[in-house]
Design a protein around this motif. Structure first.
Motif, short mmCIF file in Angstrom:
data_model
loop_
_atom_site.label_atom_id
_atom_site.label_comp_id
_atom_site.label_asym_id
_atom_site.label_seq_id
_atom_site.Cartn_x
_atom_site.Cartn_y
_atom_site.Cartn_z
N PHE A 106 -3.23 0.23 -6.41
CA PHE A 106 -2.83 -0.86 -5.52
C PHE A 106 -2.90 -2.20 -6.25
O PHE A 106 -2.05 -3.06 -6.06
N LEU A 147 0.83 -1.20 0.00
CA LEU A 147 0.00 0.00 0.00
C LEU A 147 0.87 1.26 0.00
O LEU A 147 0.59 2.21 -0.73
N ALA A 148 1.92 1.26 0.78
CA ALA A 148 2.84 2.41 0.80
C ALA A 148 3.50 2.61 -0.55
O ALA A 148 3.67 3.75 -1.01
N GLY A 207 1.97 6.48 -6.97
CA GLY A 207 0.81 6.99 -7.67
C GLY A 207 0.14 5.95 -8.56
O GLY A 207 -0.76 6.26 -9.33
N GLU A 213 0.88 4.17 -2.87
CA GLU A 213 0.66 5.58 -2.55
C GLU A 213 1.82 6.45 -3.02
O GLU A 213 1.63 7.51 -3.61
N ARG A 214 3.03 5.98 -2.76
CA ARG A 214 4.20 6.78 -3.15
C ARG A 214 4.37 6.86 -4.67
O ARG A 214 4.77 7.90 -5.19
#
Length: 66
Positions: free
Chosen positions: A38, A28-29, A35, A32-33
């Protein structure tokens, strides 16, 4: 890559997963990082089986250090 809807996104996800596969970030990180979705990051991780054993080894190492 194997019928994936957007092979370019999957390829980028693989590069992100590989570059951040030191065990300090979860999927997930990374999503998010980067873009990226998921789903693409998770699919990339499943296509890179060497990371699955590396992640498992990292978790076992952390447990022994506690």
């Amino acid at each position: 890559m194997g019928g994936y809807a957007d092979p370019g996104e999957l390829q980028m996800a693989m590069l992100w997963v590989l570059s951040m596969s030191d065990g300090s970030c979860d999927l997930l990180a990374i999503a998010e990082r980067s873009g990226l979705s998921f789903a693409a990051v998770r699919r990339a991780a499943t296509l890179l089986p060497v990371l699955q054993s590396t992640h498992r080894d990292t978790e076992e190492y952390r447990e022994t250090r506690l």
